[in-house]
Structures are given as structure tokens and as C-alpha cells.
Design a protein around this motif. Structure first.
Motif, PDB file in Angstrom:
ATOM      1  N   LEU C  71     -12.859  15.032 -11.592  1.00  0.00           N
ATOM      2  CA  LEU C  71     -12.004  14.097 -12.151  1.00  0.00           C
ATOM      3  C   LEU C  71     -12.281  12.738 -12.738  1.00  0.00           C
ATOM      4  N   PRO C  72     -12.802  11.762 -11.805  1.00  0.00           N
ATOM      5  CA  PRO C  72     -13.505  10.437 -12.438  1.00  0.00           C
ATOM      6  C   PRO C  72     -14.157  10.592 -13.892  1.00  0.00           C
ATOM      7  N   TYR C  73     -15.014  11.619 -13.866  1.00  0.00           N
ATOM      8  CA  TYR C  73     -15.981  11.645 -14.787  1.00  0.00           C
ATOM      9  C   TYR C  73     -15.227  12.261 -16.318  1.00  0.00           C
ATOM     10  N   TYR C  74     -14.457  13.148 -15.888  1.00  0.00           N
ATOM     11  CA  TYR C  74     -13.781  13.850 -17.183  1.00  0.00           C
ATOM     12  C   TYR C  74     -12.553  13.243 -17.648  1.00  0.00           C
ATOM     13  N   LEU C  75     -11.746  12.553 -16.623  1.00  0.00           N
ATOM     14  CA  LEU C  75     -10.470  12.047 -16.991  1.00  0.00           C
ATOM     15  C   LEU C  75     -10.663  10.591 -17.029  1.00  0.00           C
ATOM     16  N   HIS C  76     -11.519  10.054 -16.408  1.00  0.00           N
ATOM     17  CA  HIS C  76     -11.763   8.334 -16.489  1.00  0.00           C
ATOM     18  C   HIS C  76     -12.763   8.069 -17.377  1.00  0.00           C
ATOM     19  N   ASP C  77     -13.555   8.958 -17.721  1.00  0.00           N
ATOM     20  CA  ASP C  77     -14.946   8.561 -18.341  1.00  0.00           C
ATOM     21  C   ASP C  77     -15.767   7.776 -17.522  1.00  0.00           C
ATOM     22  N   TYR C  78     -15.833   8.035 -16.053  1.00  0.00           N
ATOM     23  CA  TYR C  78     -16.671   7.271 -15.151  1.00  0.00           C
ATOM     24  C   TYR C  78     -17.951   7.733 -15.420  1.00  0.00           C
ATOM     25  N   LYS C  79     -18.988   7.292 -16.246  1.00  0.00           N
ATOM     26  CA  LYS C  79     -20.156   7.794 -16.781  1.00  0.00           C
ATOM     27  C   LYS C  79     -21.008   8.282 -15.496  1.00  0.00           C
ATOM     28  N   TYR C  81     -20.807   9.392 -12.883  1.00  0.00           N
ATOM     29  CA  TYR C  81     -20.547  10.596 -11.977  1.00  0.00           C
ATOM     30  C   TYR C  81     -21.099  11.818 -12.980  1.00  0.00           C
ATOM     31  N   GLY C  82     -21.695  11.489 -14.397  1.00  0.00           N
ATOM     32  CA  GLY C  82     -22.193  12.474 -15.154  1.00  0.00           C
ATOM     33  C   GLY C  82     -23.345  13.182 -14.261  1.00  0.00           C
ATOM     34  N   ARG C  83     -23.963  12.378 -13.418  1.00  0.00           N
ATOM     35  CA  ARG C  83     -25.182  13.024 -13.089  1.00  0.00           C
ATOM     36  C   ARG C  83     -25.039  13.853 -11.883  1.00  0.00           C
ATOM     37  N   ILE C  84     -23.758  13.818 -11.336  1.00  0.00           N
ATOM     38  CA  ILE C  84     -23.544  14.735 -10.035  1.00  0.00           C
ATOM     39  C   ILE C  84     -22.351  15.655 -10.170  1.00  0.00           C
ATOM     40  N   THR C  85     -21.610  15.536 -11.259  1.00  0.00           N
ATOM     41  CA  THR C  85     -20.627  16.301 -11.248  1.00  0.00           C
ATOM     42  C   THR C  85     -20.931  17.931 -11.059  1.00  0.00           C
ATOM     43  N   ILE C  86     -22.100  18.273 -11.465  1.00  0.00           N
ATOM     44  CA  ILE C  86     -22.664  19.645 -11.239  1.00  0.00           C
ATOM     45  C   ILE C  86     -22.722  19.796  -9.995  1.00  0.00           C
ATOM     46  N   MET C  87     -23.269  18.950  -8.969  1.00  0.00           N
ATOM     47  CA  MET C  87     -23.241  19.207  -7.571  1.00  0.00           C
ATOM     48  C   MET C  87     -21.858  19.529  -7.007  1.00  0.00           C
ATOM     49  N   GLY C  88     -20.898  18.866  -7.540  1.00  0.00           N
ATOM     50  CA  GLY C  88     -19.446  19.004  -6.845  1.00  0.00           C
ATOM     51  C   GLY C  88     -19.203  20.625  -7.294  1.00  0.00           C
ATOM     52  N   GLU C  89     -19.370  20.994  -8.441  1.00  0.00           N
ATOM     53  CA  GLU C  89     -18.839  22.312  -9.087  1.00  0.00           C
ATOM     54  C   GLU C  89     -19.509  23.466  -8.137  1.00  0.00           C
ATOM     55  N   PHE C  90     -21.059  22.998  -8.221  1.00  0.00           N
ATOM     56  CA  PHE C  90     -21.754  24.218  -7.421  1.00  0.00           C
ATOM     57  C   PHE C  90     -21.355  24.294  -5.768  1.00  0.00           C
ATOM     58  N   LEU C  91     -21.265  23.109  -5.318  1.00  0.00           N
ATOM     59  CA  LEU C  91     -20.449  23.089  -3.990  1.00  0.00           C
ATOM     60  C   LEU C  91     -19.394  23.927  -3.793  1.00  0.00           C
ATOM     61  N   ALA C 158     -20.625  22.786 -24.995  1.00  0.00           N
ATOM     62  CA  ALA C 158     -19.542  23.340 -26.286  1.00  0.00           C
ATOM     63  C   ALA C 158     -18.188  22.901 -26.035  1.00  0.00           C
ATOM     64  N   HIS C 159     -17.393  22.793 -27.079  1.00  0.00           N
ATOM     65  CA  HIS C 159     -16.058  22.089 -27.010  1.00  0.00           C
ATOM     66  C   HIS C 159     -15.086  23.112 -26.347  1.00  0.00           C
ATOM     67  N   TRP C 160     -15.417  24.279 -26.413  1.00  0.00           N
ATOM     68  CA  TRP C 160     -14.276  25.388 -25.631  1.00  0.00           C
ATOM     69  C   TRP C 160     -14.439  25.078 -24.173  1.00  0.00           C
ATOM     70  N   LEU C 161     -15.497  24.273 -23.782  1.00  0.00           N
ATOM     71  CA  LEU C 161     -15.336  24.211 -22.159  1.00  0.00           C
ATOM     72  C   LEU C 161     -14.310  23.178 -21.842  1.00  0.00           C
ATOM     73  N   LYS C 162     -14.125  22.186 -22.800  1.00  0.00           N
ATOM     74  CA  LYS C 162     -13.198  20.981 -22.676  1.00  0.00           C
ATOM     75  C   LYS C 162     -12.031  21.371 -21.848  1.00  0.00           C
ATOM     76  N   PRO C 163     -11.226  22.231 -22.346  1.00  0.00           N
ATOM     77  CA  PRO C 163     -10.027  22.549 -21.881  1.00  0.00           C
ATOM     78  C   PRO C 163      -9.955  23.326 -20.392  1.00  0.00           C
ATOM     79  N   ILE C 164     -11.092  24.069 -20.376  1.00  0.00           N
ATOM     80  CA  ILE C 164     -11.189  24.938 -19.131  1.00  0.00           C
ATOM     81  C   ILE C 164     -11.675  23.640 -18.022  1.00  0.00           C
ATOM     82  N   ILE C 165     -12.270  22.619 -18.310  1.00  0.00           N
ATOM     83  CA  ILE C 165     -12.623  21.670 -17.339  1.00  0.00           C
ATOM     84  C   ILE C 165     -11.255  20.902 -16.990  1.00  0.00           C
ATOM     85  N   TYR C 166     -10.601  20.640 -17.827  1.00  0.00           N
ATOM     86  CA  TYR C 166      -9.296  20.213 -17.673  1.00  0.00           C
ATOM     87  C   TYR C 166      -8.311  20.882 -16.759  1.00  0.00           C
TER      88      TYR C 166
END
Lengths: 134, 263, 385
Positions: C71-79, C81-91, C158-166
Motif C-alpha cells: 500500500l505505501p509503495y503503490y498508493l503513496h509512492d513511498y519509494k 519500499y520498492g525494494r521490499i514489496t516483492i518480499m511482502g507479496e511472496f510472504l 507492464a501497464h496491465w498490472l497496475k489495476p491488479i495491484i490496486y
């Protein structure tokens, strides 16, 4: 291509595994299919001439019929089944089917064993006398 | 040329998919292949009602032994297994104290007679059953024609959501093979046993009602338990409810239990 | 990318083999359960859900907790977290796989699991739970995999990922809300019958999930060349601090309502957990331990000095994981089922077999997580080099 022998070996193993059921039948069991199960009808079943539905239908579709019966009994509050000849039967595996076919071992089990199916009806529905199911 | 070839391949693919799907659809579709001439019916003697209900006159039972015939006949009729391990116990109908049956009526100085009596508890066949709401497969359902809350043992997945949902603790789960808790010679051939891993409970003797008999417990109660149609103002149960003060278990939960107690 | 997971050091392979051994042992015990029934567990007529469903509930929280970096990375552009969002998703993926396995092992007739979708019952919360859990697993697989692949190729995803992320953000909230609804919509279970159950579940999830991420980040930094980052760990620490405070606050709200209103039905379950009822009190030491652990966690994560020190932060996160686990896994089930609807006290203790089967599932989750994280670390090292 230094991998050639490995590829051929791999293919060979694959072929042997793939053909193993056929090889087993041809080489080891050579032409010995299990004998067709011989079903025994009780005198009562013989006297009745026909089951609740015509014999060919019963032979191939009895499981569908039983499935429909259980749906009607458990979920539909229906207990009686009237066939095309107007004969009425209580829909009950233990008390109607096994009343005529009281020789479960020589009738149900024998064919189920031959066809290698293991219906779990008997986990719940009583089957006196006990059959020869393993 | 190119486009028409592509179209042909597409159509062929769709056709192949359709052919391939046919047996799958056939397998899932309800089995209704017995043909048009056959008929199903409830049976000539079946007892019918809009909503079955039970009225238990607790004044007629003074000691626990008075309830034993009802419990025994029920468990015998339905092949309910007996297990000594408390965790695996299965019961459809059983005896308990007033404050266990009615924990929400904690009146302090209740009449001694009423408090010391044993109480029969069973599934209430609620008009608004929480277990039916919870079941994810409709394995437990309220029968439309007569209001009995039924179990379809063939469909139950054993998730036990209904047991958490039931506010009366009326449901039991087959933690082990039920046949191990039954004596083979004493089983009732008229009723099946259950399999391991499904939930079971009282069924208001749906199988007896179908052949014109009242529930087994009612039959052996010497008239202390009445059974009838709640929606019929002239039924025996409505008559008793009019003339006696009755209570129900946890009626504040809005489940509308159909087992009434005269105290 | 999977090829990155089959190149590892000796200790990596020892770890994999050890996990496989635990999974195998758990599976053998599960086969035993399949043949003799759920009677091998400590569950009973009165406590009809046990260790399996308890851990399921907890792990749904861990899965939902991953959204605290997404949420902070994609909605609030908290840069950062770019490095670790993947860790949250894979967890989340690993946690959800464990959840589904726990549901299957808890079922009495697991081979009929498809009945949930063959006879969809729209009034049952379980249908919705199965739907959102599968949906969230699917979303995380798609998003996590594609974003990591893009990073490896040095391109923007890819751009089509953005809505899925939201969509994944409300999905994370929904999985734990619906899981709470499994419990809190049941009449006659006073302990669960509270509108604040879903918020409580979410607050403890947003404490436990990020706390686990902090520990994982510290571990990854120690054993690989990939550093999740100091700032990232500190930000996660702040999330943990807020969430655990809210969790304890929500709990105190429950206590107030039950004990000021003095409605026995609501008090009895809490009394059983914290003081014992009718002489039965197996949960009492556990519940007080849970409370103490959470309070220690608050002290260590809220206090800036101990939060900034990564050692004490790690201790704080560990006690919060333990505290919320006891509270949500053990306490939630035991408290809900005891006393039973007839007001009798029949306690529940999991059996050794049941615990071992659960451990087998945890090992399965650890295996999935190890493989996924190995890929992440591989890609990050590749990109850096």
C-alpha cells in the motif's frame, strides 16, 4: 554432440516406462484376462423376471438410478418409486435392492471386483449378509 | 485465404472443445436419466405438516431414568454409536440439567421441582436455523415441505462450520469410524450408519414420518412428548401450547426453535 | 526465474532437505489421520475446531499483513519500499498456501472439497472465504512474478498490472475480514459475537505480518548480498508499533464492554481464558504470557531508542509474533468454544500428531518461501552486479 548417449538413454527409459503396462500384459500375463464375473441371481430375483427397470438399463445405469434415489429420499422427501409398468418400490438400497439380491457377495461384489470399482455405499448402508469385498 | 484458414482452425478448435466438454457436463449435470415414465412419490402413509414441532412436558419426568427409554430408542433406531472416549461422543438426544438446557434463564430461586428435573435436549429444528446458513454445500438444509432440518451425509465435507453455528450444541462429528462404536448384531437394518468425517444430528425421525409413524422418542414417551404441525391451529401441539406455559431454549437468538418445554 | 532457486550453497540445500523431511513426516501422519479419522486430534464435540483452524486464522493475518508494504509503495509512492514489496507479496503466497493446506487437513471428507463450488451456497461465509483466499493467492502470484521478472529484465512492469495491484489492496483487507466473519456471525458464541472482531483481526495481522517481514529482512541481509535497507526496516518497525498498540486497544475495548455491561454470556469466555472457569484454566498462563509479550512488544517498538536499535527491534518483533499467535490462534478458538453452548467446560489440548501435521504444513510454507525468496535475492544480486 556429447549429450547424444544421454538423450538416447533417457528416451529409452521413457519408452520402457510408457510401454510397461502393455509389456506386462504381453510378456508376463500373456493373454490371461481375468474371467468375466459370473453373477448369481437368487430365486426371488429370478422369479421377479425384471428389476425395477429393464435389465440392460440396470446393468449400465444402476449407479445413476441409485444416485437419483438418494437425492429424492434425502433431499426431496420422496420415498416411493413407480416404474413404467406402474409397479411401486420403496427407494432403499438395503431394504429393496438387497431384499431380492440378498446375495451381495455373488451379485454386487463379484462384478464390482471384476470392474475394479470400490463403491463406498457399504460404509454406511447395511449389507446383511456380509459380502466378499476386500 | 489466410484469414479463412485461421477461422476454420478456430471453429474446429471450438467444436473439439465442445465435444470434449460433453462427458464432463454429463457428469456434473443431475442424474435424471430414468426417463419420463417413472414417478416419485412420498408414499401413501406419509405424515405431513408445514412445520413439525415437539412439546415436551417436563413435569412428567422426575429422575434421569425416566428419560432413558427415549434416548435409548432414538440411538438404537438410528444406529448412533457409543464411544467411551468423551471427545468422540455422538448423541442425537440426551439428558441435561435445567441450567445447562436454559443457561440464559438464570433465575436464582427457581422452583425446586423445576430445577431438579432432568431435561431432554435435541436438535430444535429451528425455523431460522444458523447451521443451514453456515453450511457451504447445503449438506444441511431446511426441508421445504415440512421444516425438518436435514443432513445429507453424502454431501457433507466435514468442515464443522454447522457445529460452531449451532447455539444448542446439538450436532456431533464422526471423529472415528462409527461402526467401531456399534454392535453389528444390534444394528437397525432400516437405517444406515454414517461414515467417518461427517456431521450428524437428530432428524425428527424423517424416515418414520415417511411411513406414517411418529418419532421414536414420542412413541415411547407415554404421551409426555407431543408431536405435530405448528402451523395447524387445531394440532395437538398448538392445543398444548395454548393451555400451558412453555419455554424454548435461547429464544432471544431469533432462531425460533421448534421444541417447546412445559415447565 | 525458477532456475535461480536450484543454485545454492551447501547450507541452502541442507535447509531444503530438512524442510522436506519435516513435510514428509507431517504427510505420513496426515495419511494416518485420513485412514483413522480426525479422532487423532484433540478436538471434540464441544471444541470442534482446533489447532488447524487456529493456525489458519493466524496465517490469513500474515498473508494480509503483506499489504502494509504494498500500500505505501503503490498508493503513496513511498519509494523506499520498492525494494521490499516483492518480499511482502511472496510472504503472502507462502502464507496462503499454508492456509489452504490447513483447511484441507481440517476437513472430515477432504475428497469432497469441490462440493463448495459444485453446490455454491451464497449464504455461507465459507464460500466467500474460499473465493477471496484463492483470489488473493492468484493476484499475488501474478503481480509478484511479473514485477520481479520486469526488474530482472531492467524494464518497468507492464501497464496491465497496475489495476491488479490496486485490486490486491482491498483483497488483502477482505481476506481477513471474511475470515473474521466466519466467527463473528454465529449466534450463541458470545466471545466471537462482536462487531470489532474483523478490525481486531486486521490490527493483529498488520502487527504480525510486518513483524515477520522485519525478521525476514534482517535474515536476508545477514545471509545474502542483498540488503533490504535500514530505512525500510525502520518504517516497517513503525507500522508494527502502531498496529500492535491498536490491537491491544481493541482488546481493551472488548474487556470494557464485557465487564462493564456484566452480561455473563460475554464475560464467561474471557474469564475462562484469563482466570479459569469452574476450576478449568489450561489457557490462563498462555493468555497472560500473550498479554505480557504484547506489552513488551509495545515498549520495544514504540520507544524510539529500542526501535532504532535493530537488535532490540528484532526482539520486539519476535515477542509480538509470539504474543499475537497465542492470542489469535490459541485464545480465539479456546475462548470461543469454552464454555460450550450448554455452559459446560470441556477443554481442548492439541495432540502431538495434530501439532506435527501442522508443523509439516509450516515446513511446506517455509519451503515455498525459501524458494521464492531465493529467486528474489538472485534477481536483486544480478541487477546490482
Amino acid at each position: 554432440m556429447s549429450d547424444k548417449k544421454w538423450i538416447i538413454l533417457g528416451l529409452l527409459i521413457f519408452m520402457v516406462l510408457f510401454l510397461s503396462p502393455f509389456l506386462y500384459n504381453v510378456l508376463i500375463k500373456a493373454g490371461k484376462a481375468a474371467p468375466m464375473a459370473e453373477l448369481v441371481l437368487t430365486p426371488k430375483a429370478k422369479a421377479a423376471k425384471e428389476c425395477v427397470m429393464p435389465t440392460p438399463y440396470m446393468r449400465t445405469e444402476h449407479m445413476q438410478l441409485l444416485d437419483e434415489w438418494r437425492l429424492k429420499v434425502v433431499r426431496g422427501a420422496q420415498r416411493d418409486f413407480t416404474n413404467a409398468q406402474g409397479k411401486t418400490f420403496e427407494m432403499s438400497l438395503t431394504n429393496t435392492c438387497l431384499d431380492c439380491h440378498s446375495n451381495k457377495a455373488e451379485f454386487c461384489d463379484r462384478c464390482h471386483n471384476y470392474a475394479s470399482v470400490r463403491p463406498y455405499c457399504w460404509d454406511c448402508h447395511l449389507d446383511n449378509p456380509q459380502g466378499e469385498m476386500k | 485465404m489466410k484469414s479463412s484458414r485461421r477461422r476454420f482452425i478456430k471453429l474446429a478448435g471450438i467444436a473439439a472443445l465442445g465435444l470434449g466438454a460433453q462427458p464432463a457436463i454429463k457428469a456434473i449435470a443431475p442424474a435424471a436419466q430414468t426417463g419420463p415414465q417413472v414417478e416419485f412419490s412420498p408414499g401413501p402413509n406419509a405424515l405431513t405438516a408445514k412445520q413439525w414441532a415437539m412439546v415436551i412436558d417436563t413435569r412428567r419426568f422426575n429422575k434421569p431414568e425416566d428419560l432413558e427409554p427415549m434416548i435409548e430408542v432414538c440411538h438404537k433406531t438410528h444406529n448412533v454409536p457409543h464411544f467411551s472416549d468423551k471427545r468422540h461422543v455422538i448423541k442425537w438426544i440426551w439428558e441435561t440439567h435445567f441450567h445447562n438446557a436454559f443457561p440464559d434463564i438464570p433465575n436464582r430461586f427457581i422452583s425446586e421441582a423445576a430445577e431438579s428435573r432432568p431435561y431432554l435436549v435435541l436438535c430444535n429444528h429451528c425455523e431460522n436455523p444458523p447451521c443451514v446458513r453456515a453450511c457451504p454445500t447445503k449438506a444441511t438444509f431446511k426441508r421445504e415441505n415440512d421444516g425438518i432440518v436435514m443432513m445429507d451425509m453424502h454431501r457433507c465435507i466435514g468442515c464443522r462450520f454447522c457445529m460452531a453455528a449451532c447455539p444448542y450444541g446439538s450436532r456431533s462429528f464422526n471423529f472415528v469410524d462409527p461402526r467401531t462404536g456399534l454392535n453389528e448384531k444390534e444394528m437397525n437394518p432400516k437405517y444406515p450408519t454414517r461414515m467417518m468425517g461427517v456431521v450428524e444430528k437428530c432428524n425428527f425421525c424423517a424416515e418414520r414420518l415417511a411411513v406414517g409413524q411418529k418419532p421414536a422418542c414420542v412413541e415411547v414417551s407415554n404421551g409426555a412428548i407431543a408431536f405435530g404441525d405448528l402451523s395447524d391451529p387445531n394440532s395437538e401441539v398448538r392445543h398444548l401450547l395454548r393451555e400451558n406455559f412453555t419455554i424454548r431454549r435461547k429464544q432471544n437468538l431469533g432462531t425460533e426453535p421448534c421444541v417447546y418445554y412445559i415447565v | 526465474m525458477l532456475e535461480l532457486a536450484i543454485k545454492g550453497s551447501k547450507s541452502y540445500w541442507i535447509w531444503i532437505v530438512a524442510l522436506l523431511a519435516v513435510i514428509g513426516a507431517g504427510f505420513l501422519l496426515y495419511l494416518n489421520q485420513l485412514t483413522v479419522g480426525l479422532g487423532i486430534t484433540g478436538m471434540s464435540r464441544d471444541v470442534s475446531w482446533g489447532f488447524y483452524i487456529a493456525n489458519f486464522t493466524y496465517l490469513v493475518g500474515v498473508a494480509a499483513g503483506g499489504v502494509m508494504v504494498v500500500l505505501p509503495y503503490y498508493l503513496h509512492d513511498y519509494k523506499a519500499y520498492g525494494r521490499i514489496t516483492i518480499m511482502g507479496e511472496f510472504l503472502a503466497i507462502a502464507a496462503l498456501i499454508m492456509c489452504m493446506l490447513l483447511i484441507v487437513v481440517d476437513m472430515g471428507q477432504p475428497m469432497r472439497v469441490a462440493n463448495v463450488f459444485l453446490y455454491p451456497t451464497f449464504n455461507s461465509v465459507l464460500l466467500y472465504d474460499a473465493t477471496v483466499l484463492n483470489g488473493y493467492l492468484f493476484i499475488n502470484l501474478i503481480v509478484g512474478w511479473n514485477v520481479l521478472q520486469a526488474e530482472r529484465n531492467g524494464v518497468h512492469y507492464a501497464h496491465w498490472l497496475k489495476p491488479i495491484i490496486y485490486i490486491s489492496i482491498p483483497f488483502a483487507v477482505s481476506i481477513h475480514t471474511v475470515t473474521a466473519y466466519l466467527y463473528c456471525g454465529l449466534p450463541g458464541r458470545g466471545f466471537w459475537l462482536t462487531a470489532i472482531l474483523a478490525p481486531r483481526f486486521l490490527s493483529s495481522a498488520f502487527a504480525a505480518g510486518p513483524a515477520l517481514l522485519v525478521l525476514l529482512c534482517l535474515f536476508v541481509r545477514k545471509v545474502t548480498h542483498f540488503d533490504p535497507g535500514k530505512e525500510q526496516i525502520q518504517s516497517l518497525g513503525k507500522t508494527v508499533a502502531y498496529a500492535i498498540c491498536i490491537n491491544v486497544f481493541f482488546f481493551l475495548c472488548e474487556i470494557f464492554v464485557a465487564f462493564y455491561s456484566k452480561i455473563p454470556e460475554h464475560m464467561d469466555h474471557i474469564k475462562y481464558l484469563f482466570a479459569g472457569l469452574h476450576g478449568h484454566g489450561i489457557m490462563v498462563p498462555w493468555m497472560w504470557a500473550s498479554m505480557s509479550l504484547m506489552v513488551i512488544g509495545i515498549i520495544l517498538t514504540v520507544n524510539p531508542a529500542t526501535r532504532k536499535n535493530e537488535t532490540t527491534l528484532a526482539v520486539g518483533c519476535a515477542v509480538i509474533i509470539a504474543g499475537t499467535w497465542i492470542d489469535k490462534a490459541l485464545g480465539m478458538i479456546a475462548g470461543g468454544f469454552v464454555p460450550n453452548p450448554l455452559h459446560e467446560v470441556n477443554e481442548y489440548v492439541p495432540t502431538l500428531k495434530e501439532i506435527c501435521i501442522t508443523l509439516g504444513i509450516y515446513a511446506m510454507g517455509a519451503l515455498v518461501l525459501t524458494i521464492l525468496y531465493k529467486m528474489v535475492v538472485g534477481v536483486k544480486e544480478e541487477v546490482r552486479a
